[in-house]
Design an enzyme around this catalytic site. Structure first.
Site, PDB file in Angstrom:
ATOM      1  N   SER A   9      35.885  45.620  46.012  1.00  0.00           N
ATOM      2  CA  SER A   9      34.769  45.161  45.195  1.00  0.00           C
ATOM      3  C   SER A   9      33.657  44.624  46.100  1.00  0.00           C
ATOM      4  O   SER A   9      33.154  45.349  46.952  1.00  0.00           O
ATOM      5  CB  SER A   9      35.262  44.124  44.187  1.00  0.00           C
ATOM      6  OG  SER A   9      34.286  43.855  43.208  1.00  0.00           O
ATOM      7  N   ASP A  23      37.902  52.080  35.964  1.00  0.00           N
ATOM      8  CA  ASP A  23      37.226  51.077  36.792  1.00  0.00           C
ATOM      9  C   ASP A  23      35.920  50.591  36.160  1.00  0.00           C
ATOM     10  O   ASP A  23      35.283  51.316  35.381  1.00  0.00           O
ATOM     11  CB  ASP A  23      36.912  51.724  38.155  1.00  0.00           C
ATOM     12  CG  ASP A  23      36.879  50.740  39.304  1.00  0.00           C
ATOM     13  OD1 ASP A  23      36.445  49.595  39.089  1.00  0.00           O
ATOM     14  OD2 ASP A  23      37.281  51.121  40.407  1.00  0.00           O
ATOM     15  N   HIS A  37      39.581  48.216  37.981  1.00  0.00           N
ATOM     16  CA  HIS A  37      38.953  47.604  39.151  1.00  0.00           C
ATOM     17  C   HIS A  37      40.004  46.998  40.092  1.00  0.00           C
ATOM     18  O   HIS A  37      39.833  47.013  41.300  1.00  0.00           O
ATOM     19  CB  HIS A  37      37.959  46.533  38.698  1.00  0.00           C
ATOM     20  CG  HIS A  37      36.936  46.188  39.727  1.00  0.00           C
ATOM     21  ND1 HIS A  37      36.166  47.136  40.367  1.00  0.00           N
ATOM     22  CD2 HIS A  37      36.537  44.987  40.227  1.00  0.00           C
ATOM     23  CE1 HIS A  37      35.347  46.535  41.214  1.00  0.00           C
ATOM     24  NE2 HIS A  37      35.560  45.237  41.151  1.00  0.00           N
TER      25      HIS A  37
END
Length: 346
Positions: free
Chosen positions: A147, A291, A318
């Site tokens: 991320s 995601d 995610h």
């Protein structure tokens, strides 16, 4: 905003209590215990020089391998390393050395609370200082960013890729504007129309601190696209990483949630799509079918770098390392070992 974050912490705290049946410690107790045990084997507090003084960041070495060493960059910004604890279930058996690391302003590292330090460039410089302190180099150094950590890893590679052996970009696009478009045009319409209408009404009023805004997103969006489990079943390590988040840093850089980027967040215009072709180091990009980030964009990224490949997690969101762990770690370990083997034949 503090009320919104507290509501999120309540969600995560309830989840933690249900999941963590083997211990009666709370998240704050666990945090205190971990900080108190900084003298544990492998822990190193690394001094970091910044424009406003010197501070220390927390790292912990796991395993031992002279040619495969992975530095883990957590998300947020401002989360903590705990959600990477699942790597303990896979990397030791693969004989991969790895390092937990809390970035400056995160829970186990110093927290000067100075917005002058909250920039991509400053964090890239911090990663380079950590690399040097840990003795990592082009013969052994793999950087895995998740991320926000993926954003940071791309920026690091653009400046310091001569120090890298391999780059792993986990669940991160190369463009925040494209991420915003994906959230608004693809994922948002998948929400219940009444829920989306209420979210949009609150956003139109810029009422991001309203607890209802947080409740709607974390109840309806997060279990579909951040981690595909009911909130009360989220792993305790994920809960700790999120409930320990530095809210001021997170909101300043990312905005109030993972539902795109809204408001005047610092990262809203970040885009390096035109720079990807400059990355020559072996690169693995990872995307999840569900995601918050567009998996097609992350597959495209692998074609833009000069030596890239893409890992798709068909069951993942995610946090694909949690909700599609077998596919995630099979692919990551295969990439690391392949790069290592190829380097030995050169």
């Amino acid at each position: 905003m503090r009320n919104a974050i507290l509501l999120l912490s309540l969600f995560l705290g309830l989840s933690s209590c249900k999941n963590n049946k083997e211990t009666k410690t709370t998240n704050s107790d666990s945090k205190s215990l971990e900080i108190a045990n900084n003298n544990n084997e492998g822990v190193k507090m690394i001094p970091i020089k910044t424009p406003v003084g010197e501070f220390k960041v927390w790292t912990k070495k796991m395993g031992d391998n002279p040619t495969m060493k992975v530095l883990l960059l957590h998300g947020g910004p401002g989360a903590t390393h705990e959600y990477f604890k699942i790597f303990d279930d896979y990397f030791p058996a693969a004989n991969i050395e790895y390092y937990y690391y809390d970035q400056l302003e995160s829970a186990h590292s110093d927290q000067p609370n100075n917005k002058e330090l909250w920039s991509v460039e400053r964090y890239v410089d911090e990663v380079e200082q950590v690399r040097k302190a840990l003795g990592l180099n082009k013969d052994n150094f793999y950087l895995l960013g998740s991320s926000w950590g993926g954003l940071l890893s791309m920026e690091y590679a653009l400046k310091y890729q001569d120090n890298l052996k391999g780059l792993i970009i986990s669940n991160m696009m190369a463009s925040i504007p494209d991420y915003i478009t994906y959230a608004n045009e693809v994922l948002a319409p998948q929400l219940d129309p009444e829920v989306l209408a209420e979210i949009r009404a609150l956003e139109a009023q810029e009422d991001y601190a309203n607890p209802r805004y947080t409740e709607l997103i974390h109840t309806h969006y997060y279990p579909k696209h951040v981690l595909r489990l009911p909130l009360d079943e989220w792993p305790n390590d994920v809960n700790k990483a999120m409930s320990n988040i530095n809210e001021d840093l997170y909101v300043t850089m990312q905005g109030p949630s993972e539902f795109g980027v809204v408001g005047d967040a610092k990262l809203k215009d970040w885009d390096i799509t035109s720079e990807l072709s400059k990355i020559t180091v072996p690169t693995l990009t990872i995307g999840g079918e569900y995601d918050t980030m567009d998996p097609k964009h992350m597959a495209w990224m692998a074609t833009e770098v000069q030596n890239g490949q893409y890992l798709h997690c068909p069951n993942g969101s995610h946090f694909a390392m949690h909700d599609d762990a077998e596919n995630y770690f099979r692919g990551v370990i295969k990439f690391i070992k392949k790069v290592d083997q190829e380097s030995q034949t050169q």
